[in-house]
Scaffold this active site. Structure first.
Site, mmCIF file in Angstrom:
data_model
loop_
_atom_site.group_PDB
_atom_site.id
_atom_site.type_symbol
_atom_site.label_atom_id
_atom_site.label_comp_id
_atom_site.label_asym_id
_atom_site.label_seq_id
_atom_site.Cartn_x
_atom_site.Cartn_y
_atom_site.Cartn_z
ATOM 1 C CB SER A 70 -0.938 -0.049 1.211
ATOM 2 O OG SER A 70 -1.998 0.828 1.038
ATOM 3 N NE ARG A 116 -8.582 2.275 10.806
ATOM 4 C CZ ARG A 116 -7.500 1.743 10.273
ATOM 5 N NH1 ARG A 116 -6.854 2.391 9.331
ATOM 6 N NH2 ARG A 116 -7.062 0.588 10.674
ATOM 7 C CG ASP A 157 -6.461 -3.760 -3.508
ATOM 8 O OD1 ASP A 157 -7.269 -2.826 -3.322
ATOM 9 O OD2 ASP A 157 -5.245 -3.657 -3.293
ATOM 10 C CG HIS A 204 -5.793 -2.157 0.103
ATOM 11 N ND1 HIS A 204 -4.831 -2.183 -0.877
ATOM 12 C CD2 HIS A 204 -5.302 -1.379 1.102
ATOM 13 C CE1 HIS A 204 -3.793 -1.437 -0.486
ATOM 14 N NE2 HIS A 204 -4.059 -0.948 0.707
ATOM 15 C CG ASP A 205 -7.266 -4.603 5.451
ATOM 16 O OD1 ASP A 205 -6.415 -3.726 5.233
ATOM 17 O OD2 ASP A 205 -8.083 -4.553 6.390
#
Lengths: 195, 363
Positions: free
Chosen positions: B145, B215, B311, B344-345
């Site tokens: 990332s 967040r 992602d 994405h994680d």
């Protein structure tokens, strides 16, 4: 030294040491690994199967996951001394356009493919009346990746139409080299082309 | 909020892309393993937006394991029995490196007086750290990332500093959609009445609500729809029926609120503004005359890029764009799109194929 498939062995033997090679559809990197170890070749690959790419990366090979039909466009003109397309031409959407790309990115191009005009294939179609399943074309028509069957004669014709010069050629039946009547007797053909 | 890390104080001012410089910059970092006598076994790991230097050690604020403890350690894919691993808190952040919460020359926190920084500025600070550690050439630089952006920036701007460059789930530039999500987060922070133009450090209340919303929005972009559906679906949280109100009726709401509030305990709101800005400004091609291939001209490093099929924040096409440029520059590059359900994680989670690629590429 690992035992290479006869077409790959012919290609590996013909490649000059210290050159730049792009293997399109490189699988698990057998040829690339061999070339790197035996000929100090700057070896690169393109492969569609992520599991194969993973195995290549784990060996320290530079392999990009991608579809040979589209990924070649990313490579600059004559960036490689050799472009290699082993047993993949018959799976391309447009083998003629693929050949153009090969001759664009490589100063020379190796192409190997199963010869659909081999006598065993002809016999299976002629006498069996069914799509051949032979040792060079081992999978049934409905599940094969081969979408454009090609013969030695057809390939020579395509090369001529594309203005490609045939520098060298090899023919095999099983492991053994074939001399003469190649369109009938060869199960596999390897051509080295330039333009 | 600084932990027990080692801190390097730079003696020279750190020049910044914005034209100013940062005096007496501090860089907090952790190391793992032993640096070889010939200093050839160093791996720099770059952290993501809200990550930090605690890549493989317990986080001093949360008490949780390091963010990549699964990957970094003895016998692990990044084997600290073999490699000397360095991970530093980026400048602009809040875990010990200079950032908006640090004190300026007048003894008060910089707050919004902290200069706007870029990804390249962060890397400039990392290079200063490598200099201080006596590491001339890294065995590898690794990042996911935003960490991947730093790895690419190092490869492009300090090409002699790394032999291998591993970039996971990243991009060479932020898309309009990426910038849009970050702007949403920044506006949430700045709309919080406790933000006070960034001067909240001495106040009783911090802009926690705004930061939590930022967040929550970002967290949604880190997950895939499939992962959210599988984890929560439309299940209700601790109740049988809908409340016909605005409590967290759904499990997914409760989860996001939890993520948001946990985040405010360990992260500074102003740092969130500065770091997201740095990411939005990132455009490696623009830094090199508009052509990404030129960023890598003449590079001798080997590159490996990894993307994940789920992602959508930095989709595979972004990695392919970089691979294309590296090919055009004649660089040795590998690329693989791995299949993983987590979005994405995925780069932080248990994806065995990623471990194999990381280990194999570093050999």
């Amino acid at each position: 030294m690992s035992v290479l498939r006869p077409d790959l062995a012919a290609i590996a033997e013909a490649i000059a040491p210290g050159t730049r090679v792009l293997d399109i559809g490189c699988g698990d990197g057998t040829l690339l690994g061999e070339l790197r170890a035996a000929k100090q070749v700057d070896a690169r690959g393109i492969e569609i199967d992520p599991a194969c790419v993973e195995r290549c990366v784990a060996q320290g090979l530079s392999v990009v996951q991608g579809d040979a039909d589209s990924a070649l466009a990313d490579y600059p003109d004559k960036g490689f001394d050799y472009a290699v397309l082993s047993q993949t031409l018959q799976t391309a959407r447009r083998p003629d356009l693929m050949l153009d790309q090969l001759l664009r990115v490589g100063k020379q191009a190796f192409v190997s493919f199963p010869n659909f005009a081999h006598w065993r294939t002809r016999a299976a179609l002629m006498f069996g009346g069914r799509m051949p399943v032979t040792r060079s074309i081992p999978v049934s028509w409905y599940e094969t990746q081969n979408i454009h069957h090609v013969t030695v004669k057809d390939f020579r014709e395509l090369a001529r139409e594309k203005g490609a010069r045939i520098e060298r050629e090899w023919f095999f039946a099983g492991e053994k080299p074939v001399a003469g009547a190649s369109n009938l007797r060869a199960e596999f053909a390897v051509f080295l082309l330039s333009r | 909020m600084s932990g027990a890390s080692q801190v390097l104080q730079l003696t020279d001012p750190l020049p910044l892309d914005g034209g100013s410089e940062l005096a007496q910059a501090e860089i907090a970092y952790e190391t793992y393993g032993t640096l070889a006598d010939d200093r050839s076994n160093a791996i720099l790991i770059c952290h993501a937006l809200t990550g930090d230097q605690y890549v493989a050690s317990t986080h001093p604020v949360t008490g949780k394991p390091g963010w990549w403890e699964r990957v970094v350690g003895p016998g692990k894919p990044i084997d600290t029995d073999r490699y000397f691993v360095v991970c530093a808190n980026v400048i602009g952040s809040c875990m010990g490196s200079s950032g908006p919460a640090s004190f300026a020359a007048d003894g008060k926190p910089y707050a919004m007086r902290f200069p706007v920084i870029t990804i390249r500025d962060m890397v400039r600070a990392l290079v200063a750290l490598l200099d201080a550690l006596g590491i001339e050439r890294l065995h590898a630089v690794v990042g996911g990332s935003m960490g991947g952006m730093q790895a690419l920036s190092l490869a492009a701007n300090w090409p002699e500093r790394a032999t291998r460059v591993l970039v996971i789930a990243s991009t060479s530039r932020h898309s309009a959609q990426n910038i849009a999500f970050h702007e949403l987060g920044r506006q949430a922070v700045m709309a919080d009445p406790n933000w006070c133009g960034g001067d909240y450090y001495a106040a009783d209340a911090q802009p926690d609500s705004g930061l939590a919303v930022a967040r929550m929005a970002a967290h949604i972009t880190y997950l895939s729809e499939e992962a959210l559906t599988e984890k929560f679906g439309r299940n209700l949280q601790d109740r049988e029926t809908k409340s016909f109100g605005f409590d967290a009726d759904f499990q997914v709401e409760s989860y996001l609120r939890y993520q948001g509030s946990g985040f405010t305990r360990r992260f500074d709101a102003n740092s969130y503004l500065y770091i997201t800005r740095a990411m939005d400004y990132f455009d490696l091609a623009e830094e090199h005359g508009g052509k990404l291939a030129d960023a890598f001209a003449g590079t001798t490093a080997r590159f490996c890029l990894v993307s994940f099929d789920s992602d959508w924040l930095y989709p595979t096409s972004e990695s392919r764009h970089v691979v294309h440029a590296l090919n055009a520059a004649g660089a040795a590059v590998s690329f693989v799109e791995l299949s993983a359900p987590h979005g994405h994680d995925s780069f932080l989670l248990d994806v065995p194929a990623l471990d194999r690629v990381v280990k194999g590429f570093l050999e």
